[in-house]
Motif scaffolding. Structure first.
Motif, PDB file in Angstrom:
ATOM      1  N   UNK A 181     -10.116  -2.672  10.444  1.00 40.88           N
ATOM      2  CA  UNK A 181     -10.892  -1.740  11.269  1.00 40.88           C
ATOM      3  C   UNK A 181      -9.974  -0.736  11.945  1.00 40.88           C
ATOM      4  N   UNK A 182      -8.861  -1.200  12.473  1.00 39.64           N
ATOM      5  CA  UNK A 182      -7.911  -0.306  13.145  1.00 39.64           C
ATOM      6  C   UNK A 182      -7.358   0.730  12.169  1.00 39.64           C
ATOM      7  N   UNK A 183      -7.007   0.300  10.965  1.00 37.81           N
ATOM      8  CA  UNK A 183      -6.457   1.233   9.975  1.00 37.81           C
ATOM      9  C   UNK A 183      -7.464   2.302   9.600  1.00 37.81           C
ATOM     10  N   UNK A 184      -8.710   1.934   9.380  1.00 43.16           N
ATOM     11  CA  UNK A 184      -9.708   2.918   8.997  1.00 43.16           C
ATOM     12  C   UNK A 184     -10.026   3.870  10.143  1.00 43.16           C
ATOM     13  N   UNK A 185     -10.053   3.364  11.377  1.00 41.53           N
ATOM     14  CA  UNK A 185     -10.369   4.233  12.512  1.00 41.53           C
ATOM     15  C   UNK A 185      -9.247   5.242  12.745  1.00 41.53           C
ATOM     16  N   UNK A 186      -8.005   4.802  12.678  1.00 41.46           N
ATOM     17  CA  UNK A 186      -6.876   5.688  12.945  1.00 41.46           C
ATOM     18  C   UNK A 186      -6.675   6.729  11.855  1.00 41.46           C
ATOM     19  N   UNK A 187      -7.011   6.387  10.612  1.00 36.05           N
ATOM     20  CA  UNK A 187      -6.735   7.282   9.477  1.00 36.05           C
ATOM     21  C   UNK A 187      -8.000   7.874   8.872  1.00 36.05           C
TER      22      UNK A 187
ATOM     23  N   UNK B 187      -9.728  10.595   9.448  1.00 36.12           N
ATOM     24  CA  UNK B 187      -9.776  12.022   9.133  1.00 36.12           C
ATOM     25  C   UNK B 187      -9.052  12.334   7.831  1.00 36.12           C
ATOM     26  N   UNK B 188      -8.064  11.527   7.467  1.00 37.75           N
ATOM     27  CA  UNK B 188      -7.356  11.748   6.208  1.00 37.75           C
ATOM     28  C   UNK B 188      -8.165  11.248   5.025  1.00 37.75           C
ATOM     29  N   UNK B 189      -8.677  10.007   5.110  1.00 38.07           N
ATOM     30  CA  UNK B 189      -9.355   9.462   3.940  1.00 38.07           C
ATOM     31  C   UNK B 189     -10.713  10.092   3.740  1.00 38.07           C
ATOM     32  N   UNK B 190     -11.359  10.589   4.811  1.00 40.34           N
ATOM     33  CA  UNK B 190     -12.622  11.299   4.623  1.00 40.34           C
ATOM     34  C   UNK B 190     -12.397  12.607   3.883  1.00 40.34           C
ATOM     35  N   UNK B 191     -11.317  13.317   4.225  1.00 39.71           N
ATOM     36  CA  UNK B 191     -10.998  14.546   3.499  1.00 39.71           C
ATOM     37  C   UNK B 191     -10.630  14.248   2.060  1.00 39.71           C
ATOM     38  N   UNK B 192      -9.906  13.147   1.834  1.00 36.27           N
ATOM     39  CA  UNK B 192      -9.547  12.791   0.476  1.00 36.27           C
ATOM     40  C   UNK B 192     -10.741  12.432  -0.368  1.00 36.27           C
ATOM     41  N   UNK B 193     -11.688  11.679   0.191  1.00 39.21           N
ATOM     42  CA  UNK B 193     -12.883  11.318  -0.552  1.00 39.21           C
ATOM     43  C   UNK B 193     -13.715  12.544  -0.878  1.00 39.21           C
ATOM     44  N   UNK B 194     -13.806  13.510   0.065  1.00 37.15           N
ATOM     45  CA  UNK B 194     -14.577  14.724  -0.196  1.00 37.15           C
ATOM     46  C   UNK B 194     -13.967  15.532  -1.332  1.00 37.15           C
ATOM     47  N   UNK B 195     -12.631  15.631  -1.342  1.00 38.63           N
ATOM     48  CA  UNK B 195     -11.982  16.371  -2.419  1.00 38.63           C
ATOM     49  C   UNK B 195     -12.181  15.680  -3.750  1.00 38.63           C
ATOM     50  N   UNK B 196     -12.086  14.363  -3.765  1.00 40.30           N
ATOM     51  CA  UNK B 196     -12.286  13.644  -5.018  1.00 40.30           C
ATOM     52  C   UNK B 196     -13.696  13.767  -5.532  1.00 40.30           C
TER      53      UNK B 196
ATOM     54  N   UNK C  73       0.830  -1.212   0.000  1.00 39.44           N
ATOM     55  CA  UNK C  73       0.000   0.000   0.000  1.00 39.44           C
ATOM     56  C   UNK C  73       0.862   1.259   0.000  1.00 39.44           C
ATOM     57  N   UNK C  74       1.901   1.289   0.810  1.00 44.50           N
ATOM     58  CA  UNK C  74       2.751   2.486   0.883  1.00 44.50           C
ATOM     59  C   UNK C  74       3.491   2.723  -0.429  1.00 44.50           C
ATOM     60  N   UNK C  75       4.111   1.669  -0.957  1.00 49.10           N
ATOM     61  CA  UNK C  75       4.861   1.836  -2.207  1.00 49.10           C
ATOM     62  C   UNK C  75       3.919   2.145  -3.359  1.00 49.10           C
ATOM     63  N   UNK C  76       2.782   1.464  -3.421  1.00 52.24           N
ATOM     64  CA  UNK C  76       1.838   1.707  -4.508  1.00 52.24           C
ATOM     65  C   UNK C  76       1.259   3.106  -4.446  1.00 52.24           C
ATOM     66  N   UNK C  77       0.975   3.606  -3.240  1.00 52.70           N
ATOM     67  CA  UNK C  77       0.442   4.961  -3.115  1.00 52.70           C
ATOM     68  C   UNK C  77       1.461   5.994  -3.572  1.00 52.70           C
ATOM     69  N   UNK C  78       2.736   5.787  -3.215  1.00 52.76           N
ATOM     70  CA  UNK C  78       3.767   6.741  -3.637  1.00 52.76           C
ATOM     71  C   UNK C  78       3.967   6.712  -5.153  1.00 52.76           C
ATOM     72  N   UNK C  79       4.014   5.511  -5.730  1.00 54.35           N
ATOM     73  CA  UNK C  79       4.161   5.401  -7.184  1.00 54.35           C
ATOM     74  C   UNK C  79       2.955   6.002  -7.898  1.00 54.35           C
TER      75      UNK C  79
ATOM     76  N   UNK D 234      -5.619   8.156   1.372  1.00 55.60           N
ATOM     77  CA  UNK D 234      -6.802   7.523   0.778  1.00 55.60           C
ATOM     78  C   UNK D 234      -6.409   6.402  -0.174  1.00 55.60           C
ATOM     79  N   UNK D 235      -5.455   6.663  -1.045  1.00 56.15           N
ATOM     80  CA  UNK D 235      -5.005   5.639  -1.990  1.00 56.15           C
ATOM     81  C   UNK D 235      -4.364   4.473  -1.245  1.00 56.15           C
ATOM     82  N   UNK D 236      -3.567   4.779  -0.210  1.00 57.42           N
ATOM     83  CA  UNK D 236      -2.928   3.715   0.559  1.00 57.42           C
ATOM     84  C   UNK D 236      -3.965   2.827   1.245  1.00 57.42           C
ATOM     85  N   UNK D 237      -5.034   3.422   1.756  1.00 56.74           N
ATOM     86  CA  UNK D 237      -6.072   2.628   2.404  1.00 56.74           C
ATOM     87  C   UNK D 237      -6.790   1.728   1.402  1.00 56.74           C
ATOM     88  N   UNK D 238      -7.116   2.282   0.240  1.00 55.32           N
ATOM     89  CA  UNK D 238      -7.745   1.461  -0.795  1.00 55.32           C
ATOM     90  C   UNK D 238      -6.838   0.301  -1.195  1.00 55.32           C
TER      91      UNK D 238
END
Length: 309
Positions: A289-295, A297-306, A113-119, A228-232
């Motif tokens: 579940x842990x990943x989505x709860x901790x992150x 605020x980031x992915x919600x902002x990313x989805x809104x912008x998209x 996820x980290x490498x794919x999001x950066x690429x 957001x991309x890393x979570x997906x």
């Protein structure tokens, strides 16, 4: 006393225009009915969708507390008393192989996820902000890749990995996860929405090159899109089944999806594996579940912008 009478509308010859009486309450009754029907229909669809997503999860939670004898005999949503025993047996089965599978899944999904999001951010930034020959044709190829299901590429990826000797290794699962056409598409959307051209132009005026502009200016502004991309990607790699099933033969390299499938295939011969499958499925969703709860605020902002873009 004097009374003021409103003048009635008249025609060109001076005759008063007589309007047919409007039935009392006609407009007042139809609109609430329409609104009530729309509200009930919308809420009904939401309730059905929520039940479709929540009820299987509730069943999994309650089933984790039952042993093999009461798993299918008792009421569906009746808790049992074997939760701790099931987890202890799960963690001790085959010398604790499930913990190895869980660690493999975290490695595959986390690193991928980290490498794919950066690429993907690099590619999306290039498609959005840079001008180069063949840009439109290359981006069209990426969009075509979005339409191809991942299962259709498993056999070609296996043949490519076999030709270079990467089968039955972690790299056979990690390398294909580093590139995802849909993530590149999302990255271009985020780059267009989060990164104004004026900011990059100011960086170029100050002497920053393309790489420095991306790392020092673009990447910090694209953090919500990166998360957001890393979570997906994390969810997609975590749930990936066909690719590791084809690529891997060593049980110690299996992710949880393939390992639980291995146990599930033995349930008919040995029903005692049923609690292991249920408990393993329960523990396998905890990192998601842990990943989505901790992150969130980031992915919600990313989805809104998209969505706005």
């Amino acid at each position: 006393m004097s009374a003021t009478v409103a003048a009635s509308p008249r025609t060109t010859d001076g005759a008063a225009v007589v309007r047919p009486p409007t039935p009392a309450g006609r407009h007042r009754t139809r609109r609430p009915r329409r609104r009530l029907g729309a509200t009930l229909g919308t809420n009904g669809i939401l309730v059905v969708g929520a039940a479709y997503m929540v009820l299987p999860l509730l069943w999994l939670v309650f089933a984790t507390t039952k042993d093999a004898s009461t798993l299918y005999g008792a009421s569906v949503f009746t808790p049992g008393g074997s939760f701790v025993a099931n987890l202890q047996r799960l963690l001790a089965e085959d010398g604790g192989i499930f913990l190895r599978w869980l660690g493999n899944s975290i490695l595959y999904a986390g690193a991928g996820a980290l490498v794919a999001a950066f690429i993907s951010l690099l590619a999306g930034y290039a498609f959005d902000k840079l001008a180069f020959r063949g840009k439109s044709a290359l981006y069209s190829t990426v969009l075509v890749g979005v339409l191809i299901p991942n299962t259709a590429t498993v056999i070609p990826l296996y043949l490519l990995a076999a030709s270079v000797g990467l089968t039955n290794t972690m790299w056979a699962v990690l390398i294909p996860a580093f590139c995802n056409p849909f993530s590149v598409y999302l990255a271009r959307v985020f780059s267009s929405g989060y990164l104004p051209d004026a900011v990059l132009e100011a960086a170029r005026v100050d002497g920053a090159g393309p790489v420095r502009s991306f790392l020092s200016v673009g990447l910090p502004m694209l953090v919500p899109g990166f998360v957001t991309i890393a979570l997906f990607q994390f969810v997609a790699i975590w749930n990936n089944f066909m690719l590791p099933l084809i690529m891997l033969q060593d049980r110690s390299l299996f992710p949880t999806s393939v390992g639980i499938f291995l146990w599930q295939s033995q349930v008919q011969q040995n029903p005692e594996y049923s609690p292991l499958v249920i408990a393993g499925s329960f523990l396998s969703i905890v990192p998601l579940v842990v990943a989505f709860v901790l992150l969130q605020r980031f992915w919600r902002a990313g989805l809104a912008a998209g969505s706005v873009k």
